[in-house]
Enzyme design. Structure first.
Site, short mmCIF file in Angstrom:
data_model
loop_
_atom_site.label_atom_id
_atom_site.label_comp_id
_atom_site.label_asym_id
_atom_site.label_seq_id
_atom_site.Cartn_x
_atom_site.Cartn_y
_atom_site.Cartn_z
N ASP A 1 29.98 46.23 38.61
CA ASP A 1 31.82 45.12 38.66
C ASP A 1 33.20 46.56 38.07
O ASP A 1 32.83 46.30 37.20
CB ASP A 1 31.75 43.86 38.65
CG ASP A 1 33.13 43.25 39.23
OD1 ASP A 1 34.25 44.30 39.29
OD2 ASP A 1 33.82 42.09 38.98
N LYS B 1 42.77 43.67 43.44
CA LYS B 1 43.44 43.67 42.21
C LYS B 1 44.02 45.42 42.23
O LYS B 1 44.79 46.14 43.40
CB LYS B 1 42.63 44.24 41.16
CG LYS B 1 41.73 42.51 40.71
CD LYS B 1 42.18 41.32 40.97
CE LYS B 1 41.62 39.72 40.98
NZ LYS B 1 40.30 40.10 40.46
N ARG C 1 32.52 42.25 63.72
CA ARG C 1 31.49 42.13 63.25
C ARG C 1 30.58 43.51 62.44
O ARG C 1 30.60 43.51 61.33
CB ARG C 1 30.87 40.58 63.34
CG ARG C 1 30.27 40.50 62.20
CD ARG C 1 29.36 38.99 62.16
NE ARG C 1 29.45 38.27 63.65
CZ ARG C 1 28.40 38.75 64.16
NH1 ARG C 1 27.01 39.63 63.62
NH2 ARG C 1 28.31 37.74 65.45
N TYR D 1 33.46 37.75 34.81
CA TYR D 1 34.63 37.49 35.23
C TYR D 1 34.06 35.49 36.05
O TYR D 1 33.05 35.36 36.40
CB TYR D 1 34.82 38.03 36.53
CG TYR D 1 35.42 37.38 37.79
CD1 TYR D 1 36.65 37.45 37.02
CD2 TYR D 1 34.68 37.09 38.88
CE1 TYR D 1 37.84 36.82 38.00
CE2 TYR D 1 36.08 36.61 39.73
CZ TYR D 1 37.45 36.14 39.55
OH TYR D 1 38.07 35.67 40.26
C1 PLP Z 1 38.80 39.20 40.73
C2 PLP Z 1 37.90 39.81 40.44
C3 PLP Z 1 36.85 39.23 41.23
C4 PLP Z 1 36.77 38.40 42.72
O1 PLP Z 1 37.25 39.37 43.11
P1 PLP Z 1 38.23 38.61 44.48
O2 PLP Z 1 38.81 39.57 45.38
O3 PLP Z 1 39.41 37.11 43.67
O4 PLP Z 1 37.28 38.10 45.60
C5 PLP Z 1 35.32 40.06 40.41
N1 PLP Z 1 35.49 40.73 39.30
C6 PLP Z 1 36.42 40.62 39.20
C7 PLP Z 1 35.87 41.51 37.23
C8 PLP Z 1 37.92 40.39 39.12
O5 PLP Z 1 38.35 40.39 38.42
#
Ligand code: PLP
Length: 404
Positions: A184, A209, A58, A110
């Protein structure tokens, strides 16, 4: 005593040595493994014996450290932290907020981020301002509230709106020198945009992603340059236990090595798809097209247009018929995978935003989002054209496809 232990594999992503181009750096890794393993070993263990560098996964694990150092290198950060999901990253980051704090953020956020901010607003008394981040003047008037945090996305998803990251970061810090500017960067990946270089304090990405690229794991990466900020974020991660599991760290390390080739191909395919749809007469949102209203702004802060685009058809029913007719384009939420995906954000990824809010934010219900993969471009174009034709969205006449 430490001498008795075998060398830890944790890095050596050489920050101080010669820096190569990003597509070289992304595949260049080193480790101190005692057997010189080409792929850094997976430490699938919860505990470590003795008094070494690691005691409990952890708090830290060599495979995680190895990944974090590599990510820091390719994100132009001094420190990166790996957590369980992209949303986990935002959860960690928003733990810095106190009741009464203001947050200024976008109006095409998002869906999951929107939901988390809503939760903080209703349960923790955090004041959230959703504004049009394409407009610096609108953002500036919200900054009069001296927000503790500014949260930006550029391009936004699914409307592909561009926020002037540098200008907003400067204005936010001018309004409140303690303001934490968070970006982000999931839509761009470090291959195409480095918000820390544009004035952001924290960058995070859903590694579910592009960073991993195969839709076979979930992860989030947070990157910072300020060591105090890094310690604070690490404290939340260690306290709440959301550090990324060793096996997922190992998988992500494997996936990220092909980031450059994937992005290059996905982007090339996206450009062809965007140009084709525009030539058919659709209104297409993609910063690779000169018709994008913020084309110049996007290219002033990014090195590529990415691989997500959206377009409107004029009717929800027509959009539904189109996505049902595609064969190669899989109907799925998410993006960043090597496979091409098609979706209707209002029915899928953004369904967690209530219809009123979607309307207020001008999110068209008929919008189709395309997340372009690495397939042969001709197959992608043919499959999409066939689907458009079967749905009645285009007809063939005088040697060209056009809207009826
Ligand atoms: C998918 C996504 C997230 C969240 O990510 P997860 O791995 O699904 O929790 C946050 N911001 C954007 C722009 C995303 O496309």
């Amino acid at each position: 005593m430490a001498e008795r232990f075998p060398p830890s594999p944790a890095p050596t992503s050489p920050r101080n040595e010669k820096r190569y181009a990003l597509d070289t750096e992304v595949v260049s890794t080193e480790n101190n493994d005692q057997y010189s393993a080409s792929s850094a070993p997976l430490y699938q263990t919860a505990t470590f014996k003795g008094m070494g560098e690691y005691d409990y996964t952890r708090s830290g694990n060599p495979t995680r450290t190895y990944l974090e150092r590599h990510m820091a290198k390719i994100m132009n950060a001094s420190r990166a932290l790996a957590v369980t999901t992209g949303m986990g990253s935002l959860d960690v980051i928003t733990r810095m907020l106190k009741p009464g704090d203001h947050v200024v953020t976008g109006d095409d956020l998002y869906g999951g981020s929107n939901r988390l901010l809503n939760y903080l607003r209703t349960t923790n008394n955090v004041v959230v301002h959703h504004v049009d981040t394409t407009n610096v003047e609108t953002v500036k008037s919200a900054l009069a509230e001296k927000p503790a945090m500014v949260l930006l996305e550029s391009p936004t998803n699914p409307l592909i709106k561009i926020a002037p990251l540098k200008e907003i970061s400067e204005a936010a810090h001018a309004a409140n020198s303690n303001c934490v500017v968070v970006v982000d960067n999931t839509m761009m990946s470090p291959m195409l945009q480095n918000p820390l270089d544009l004035g952001a304090d924290i960058v995070y990405e859903s590694a579910t992603k592009y960073l991993s690229g195969h839709h076979d794991l979930m992860a989030g990466i947070i990157a910072v340059n300020d060591s105090k900020l890094a310690e604070q974020l690490y404290f939340y991660i260690n306290s709440t236990g959301c550090g990324l599991a060793p096996f997922d760290c190992w998988l992500l390390m494997r996936g990220v090595k092909t980031l450059a080739v994937r992005i290059e191909k996905q982007q090339r395919n996206s450009q062809l798809v965007a140009e084709m749809l525009e030539s058919y007469g659709f209104s297409v949102n993609y910063p690779g097209l000169k018709s994008h209203p913020q084309y110049d702004l996007h290219w002033s802060q990014a090195r590529g247009a990415g691989a997500v685009l959206s377009f409107e058809t004029g009717s929800v029913e027509l959009s539904e018929r189109i996505i049902e007719q595609t064969r190669l384009w899989g109907i799925s939420v998410s993006f960043g995978c090597v496979n091409s995906l098609i979706s209707m954000p209002c029915k899928m990824s953004h369904a967690s935003i209530d219809p009123e809010t979607r309307k207020a934010r001008a999110l068209p219900e008929d919008l189709i989002r395309l997340c372009v993969g690495i397939e042969n471009p001709n197959d992608l174009l043919d499959d999409l054209t066939l689907a458009l034709m079967k749905a009645g969205a285009v007809v063939y006449s005088d040697g060209t496809w056009r809207r009826p």
